[in-house]
Each structure stands twice: as structure tokens, then as C-alpha cells.
Scaffold this motif. Sequence first.
Motif, short mmCIF file in Angstrom:
data_model
loop_
_atom_site.label_atom_id
_atom_site.label_comp_id
_atom_site.label_asym_id
_atom_site.label_seq_id
_atom_site.Cartn_x
_atom_site.Cartn_y
_atom_site.Cartn_z
N THR A 223 -44.85 19.40 -34.85
CA THR A 223 -44.23 19.88 -33.61
C THR A 223 -44.40 18.87 -32.49
OG1 THR A 223 -44.64 22.18 -34.25
CG2 THR A 223 -44.23 21.75 -31.93
N LEU A 224 -45.61 18.33 -32.35
CA LEU A 224 -45.91 17.41 -31.26
C LEU A 224 -45.01 16.18 -31.29
CD1 LEU A 224 -47.93 16.79 -28.90
CD2 LEU A 224 -49.25 15.52 -30.58
N VAL A 225 -44.93 15.52 -32.43
CA VAL A 225 -44.17 14.27 -32.48
C VAL A 225 -42.66 14.51 -32.54
CG1 VAL A 225 -46.02 12.84 -33.42
CG2 VAL A 225 -44.59 14.14 -34.98
N LEU A 226 -42.23 15.60 -33.19
CA LEU A 226 -40.79 15.87 -33.26
C LEU A 226 -40.24 16.29 -31.90
CD1 LEU A 226 -38.27 16.06 -35.03
CD2 LEU A 226 -38.88 18.43 -35.51
N TYR A 227 -40.95 17.16 -31.19
CA TYR A 227 -40.47 17.58 -29.87
C TYR A 227 -40.66 16.49 -28.83
CZ TYR A 227 -39.21 22.28 -31.23
OH TYR A 227 -38.56 23.36 -31.80
N PHE A 228 -41.58 15.58 -29.04
CA PHE A 228 -41.65 14.38 -28.21
C PHE A 228 -40.33 13.62 -28.31
CE2 PHE A 228 -42.30 9.85 -27.79
CZ PHE A 228 -43.10 9.71 -26.66
N ALA A 229 -39.87 13.41 -29.55
CA ALA A 229 -38.61 12.69 -29.76
C ALA A 229 -37.43 13.43 -29.16
CB ALA A 229 -38.40 12.47 -31.26
N LEU A 230 -37.33 14.72 -29.42
CA LEU A 230 -36.19 15.51 -28.96
C LEU A 230 -36.12 15.55 -27.44
CD1 LEU A 230 -33.88 17.55 -29.41
CD2 LEU A 230 -35.62 19.35 -29.50
N ASN A 231 -37.23 15.85 -26.78
CA ASN A 231 -37.22 15.99 -25.33
C ASN A 231 -36.97 14.64 -24.64
OD1 ASN A 231 -38.10 18.86 -24.28
ND2 ASN A 231 -39.24 18.49 -26.17
N GLY A 232 -37.51 13.58 -25.20
CA GLY A 232 -37.28 12.27 -24.58
C GLY A 232 -35.81 11.89 -24.60
N VAL A 233 -35.16 12.04 -25.74
CA VAL A 233 -33.74 11.68 -25.84
C VAL A 233 -32.87 12.59 -24.98
CG1 VAL A 233 -31.76 11.64 -27.41
CG2 VAL A 233 -33.91 10.58 -28.09
N TYR B 75 -31.42 9.24 -34.28
CA TYR B 75 -31.93 8.53 -33.11
C TYR B 75 -31.95 7.02 -33.35
CZ TYR B 75 -33.20 13.02 -31.07
OH TYR B 75 -33.16 14.28 -30.54
N ALA B 76 -32.13 6.60 -34.60
CA ALA B 76 -31.99 5.18 -34.91
C ALA B 76 -30.55 4.73 -34.67
CB ALA B 76 -32.40 4.91 -36.36
N GLY B 77 -29.59 5.60 -35.00
CA GLY B 77 -28.19 5.30 -34.71
C GLY B 77 -27.93 5.19 -33.21
N LEU B 78 -28.56 6.07 -32.42
CA LEU B 78 -28.42 5.98 -30.97
C LEU B 78 -28.98 4.66 -30.44
CD1 LEU B 78 -29.35 9.59 -29.74
CD2 LEU B 78 -27.08 8.53 -29.80
N LEU C 283 -28.94 1.82 -32.00
CA LEU C 283 -27.95 0.78 -32.30
C LEU C 283 -26.70 0.93 -31.44
CD1 LEU C 283 -28.26 0.79 -36.21
CD2 LEU C 283 -29.20 -0.91 -34.62
N ALA C 284 -26.35 2.18 -31.09
CA ALA C 284 -25.10 2.42 -30.36
C ALA C 284 -25.26 2.30 -28.85
CB ALA C 284 -24.57 3.82 -30.70
N ALA C 285 -26.49 2.36 -28.34
CA ALA C 285 -26.72 2.39 -26.89
C ALA C 285 -26.09 1.23 -26.12
CB ALA C 285 -28.22 2.48 -26.60
N PRO C 286 -26.15 -0.01 -26.61
CA PRO C 286 -25.56 -1.10 -25.82
C PRO C 286 -24.06 -0.94 -25.57
CG PRO C 286 -27.05 -1.99 -27.47
CD PRO C 286 -26.88 -0.53 -27.77
N GLY C 287 -23.33 -0.31 -26.50
CA GLY C 287 -21.90 -0.14 -26.32
C GLY C 287 -21.52 1.02 -25.43
N GLY C 288 -22.37 2.04 -25.37
CA GLY C 288 -22.09 3.19 -24.52
C GLY C 288 -20.86 3.98 -24.94
N ALA C 289 -20.51 3.98 -26.24
CA ALA C 289 -19.33 4.71 -26.72
C ALA C 289 -19.74 6.17 -26.94
CB ALA C 289 -18.81 4.08 -28.01
N PHE C 290 -19.58 6.99 -25.92
CA PHE C 290 -20.11 8.36 -25.95
C PHE C 290 -19.45 9.20 -27.03
CE2 PHE C 290 -20.18 12.79 -24.45
CZ PHE C 290 -21.54 12.98 -24.34
N TRP C 291 -18.11 9.26 -27.03
CA TRP C 291 -17.41 10.15 -27.98
C TRP C 291 -17.40 9.58 -29.40
CZ3 TRP C 291 -16.67 14.94 -26.65
CH2 TRP C 291 -16.55 15.26 -25.29
N ALA C 292 -17.30 8.27 -29.53
CA ALA C 292 -17.20 7.67 -30.86
C ALA C 292 -18.54 7.62 -31.58
CB ALA C 292 -16.62 6.25 -30.74
N LEU D 182 -35.20 4.30 -29.83
CA LEU D 182 -35.98 3.68 -30.91
C LEU D 182 -37.34 4.35 -31.04
CD1 LEU D 182 -36.48 1.54 -33.05
CD2 LEU D 182 -37.15 -0.04 -31.22
N ILE D 183 -38.02 4.56 -29.91
CA ILE D 183 -39.32 5.23 -29.96
C ILE D 183 -39.18 6.65 -30.50
CG2 ILE D 183 -41.22 6.10 -28.53
CD1 ILE D 183 -40.79 3.65 -26.73
N ALA D 184 -38.11 7.34 -30.08
CA ALA D 184 -37.88 8.70 -30.58
C ALA D 184 -37.62 8.70 -32.08
CB ALA D 184 -36.69 9.32 -29.84
N ALA D 185 -36.88 7.70 -32.57
CA ALA D 185 -36.62 7.61 -34.01
C ALA D 185 -37.93 7.42 -34.78
CB ALA D 185 -35.65 6.46 -34.30
#
Length: 468
Positions: free
Chosen positions: A270-280, A341-344, A346-355, A447-450
Amino acid sequence: MPVSFCAEADRRVILWAAILASSMGFIDSSVTAIAMPAMRTALHASLAEAQWINTAYLLALSALVLVGGAAGDRFGIARVFVAGIWIFVAGSLACAFAQDAGQMIAARTVKGVGAALMVPGSMAMVSRAWPREQRGQALGMWAAASTMTTALGPVLGGALITWGGELGWRLIFALNLPLGLAAVWLIRGRTPGDIGQPGVRVDVLGAALASAGLGLLAWALIAPGAAWPVWALALAALAGFVLWERVAPAPMLRLGLFRNRVLAVTNLVTLVLYFALNGVMFYLPMAAVSAWGVSELEVTAAFLPISVLIGILSAPAGRMADRWGAGVMMAAGSGLVACAYAGLWLAAPGGAFWAHVVPLTALAGLGLGLVVAPLTAAAMQGAEDGEQGAASGINNAVARVAGMVAVALLGRVAARAYGHGAPGFGLEGDTAAHLAATGAAFGSIALIAALAAATAAMLALVLARPLR
């Protein structure tokens, strides 16, 4: 003859009161995250102040939620529940009228105190109102309705913020007034058997030490270059809390529960999974609205799949956990969240929200849909008879503490990754440099969340066997 908690005819009324109140608490974090860009602009709040706006609520809630449950046993579940609603509504109105970040932080703290009294009483009232043979069905109705309202809350909040202008973000807090009044009106005079237990003690010292330790820890994580005495005081207060809970006559956290391997591992997951979820989910709206050209209403597309998929998948995931073991389902679901979250990242620099972003958050929602019910079942099955309520409270508190630490720590990560250029992470800008810096900042968070979600998956493998 003992007086029944409520009349049979009033059970559904009490159920709806619990749904309305718990929904206010459930949607608070997601709606606040969506409103944060507009709030920062209106209140001239820095990133650190934005972190405190969220952290103040989670700090009060996580430090006091176990005390709130004990207070319900001592003074009456419904009485404490109603008191929590009044405090929560008062804090919401103070949020709606806040003129600067300091006032908002204070108002959010008040809301957290109210939620700590209100949230434990919600499920407890449903359990007390319905007989044991019908309790599972009633709690299922409570969970389904609460999930539905939690899913709709961010959409309504996003619409108000997008179309309401300066008034929009203030209205999302003011809406708690009619919901709270309705819940209080529904329950009024319907719980004659709610007499409390005068002999039950409330661990006031434990609550004070937990609040001091968590508050100082949040300060140390949020404040850049926090002095070593702050860290030392935080650790001393938390150590004092643990030592006191070992000898307290009525501890808010019975440490002996953690000797159970299932319960201990489940709370680590719970601790590490909700850390990831809440951060993102806290920092995603900031990046999307400030740099990726997404409105507050559109950003709810990243929240909606999570609530919907949890609501749809919880029942079948629970059945699969009975068949294959909760650990298997928790590991599989956490692994999907890690991939998303690993995909996020990789995708963060492009900022393609819908795609890219929306499909990846839907994948995270699929993983969470597989995790939530088995995780809850593992937390409950890991406790001895008569301690399920305490186990539930501990698991809830761990999830809140994880969210508080995630927002505090990852804000520093985002600020460092963004750099010293203007306008700053989470503030609106349209330059290529701002887009690149925001992508780097949110990518670091993802990345940290992943990695945290992957850690949750590996921990869950310890429980990868049937719990029966």
C-alpha cells in the motif's frame, strides 16, 4: 433490552448519508489536483505552497483517522460522524473564500480534521445499521455508489473550473455545503442506539506525536535545504510515537498487528503503490494545464478511467484473488501500473495528452482495478477476529501518509528537474523551453512512480499464494 442502532426502515437513509459524506472525502484530492493550476494563479502560490495546500489536508487526515475511529467508539459513531461533516463543510467554505495561500493551507487543515472524524464513521455506521447477514450487500452498495460519485466528482470540478472563470475553482469547495447539509439532515434523529462506550480511551498523546512527526517530516521534504534540526525533530517525534504506542493503555496503532506477515507486507505494498499513484495524479494536471495546452475539463479524462475501472473490476478481481491468491492479483496489477508510469516517463517530453497520456492512465486504471479489492481483502484477512476495524484504519492511514510523502518529496524532484528558468513548474507558459522543462520535471516524477509501483509488484509476490 439494548436499543437498536437504528430502525429497520431507516437503514437505507443512513446508507445514503454515509455515501454523501464519504464521497466528499473521496473526491477531495482528485478535484483539488485538477483545480491546483487555477488556484495557484488566483492565490499567487508557489510550488512549495501548492504542496502544502495538498499536504495540510493529508497530514491532518492521516494523523487523526485512527483517533477518529476511536472517538466514534467512545462518543458515538453518528455523533462523531456528524461533527466531522460540520468541520469538513466549514473548512470547505473557508477554502472557497480563501484570499491567499496561507488561508487556503489553514482551511485545508481544518478539512483534514473533519475528514478524520467523518471517513471512519461512514463505513462503521453502515456496518452497525445492517445485520451481519445483510452487511456485505450493504457495504457493496456503499462502495459502488461511492465509486460512482468519486468518478463524477472530477468531471464536475473540471467543468466548473473550465467554464466558471475565477469563480469556478471556488465553487468546487462550496458544493460541499449542500452535500454535507443533506447528509446531516438524513441522519438526524435516526440513530437512537448510538450511545457510545464511556470506558473507551482515545490516544490523544499518540495523535499529537504522530501529527508533530508527520508535519515536521513534510516540512523537511518540502522546504529546500531544510536544516538538520528539522529532520532530527521529525525523527524524534516519530520514534517517540512508536515507543508510546508500545506502552499506551489504548494505542491508536497496535504495533503487535505487524507481527502478522500478511498484514505487514500488504501495508508495505500500500505504501509504495499509493506513493506512486498520488505523486502522478497530483502533478499530472499541473503539467497538462500549464504546458500541454489541456483544459481542466479535458484533464479529467486522465482521472475518469481509474475510478470507472476500479468500480467495474473490483468484484471480479476479488473473485480471482479467492481463486489464485491476493498476492498474485496485487503483483499483476502493480506491474501494469509500473508499465503505465514508465510509459508516461517516455511520453512526458512530447506532452501528447490524448495520444499517449490518456491511454497510459487508462492502463494504470486497469492495474489498480486488479489491485484494490485484493489489497483490501489481504489487509482484512491478515487481522485477527475483532481487529478488522483497526486493520482497515491502519491501511487507510498508510495510504494517506504515502500520498503526503509523495507530494512533498516529488515536488522537490520536479523543481530540481525543471531548473531555474521562468515561469516555473506548474505555472502556465508557451515557450519551447517551458515545454521541455515541464516534460523533464514530470518525466522524473513518472520514472520514480514507475520504480515504486514495480517495487510494490515485487513485494506482492511474497503473498503470491492463496490466503486461506
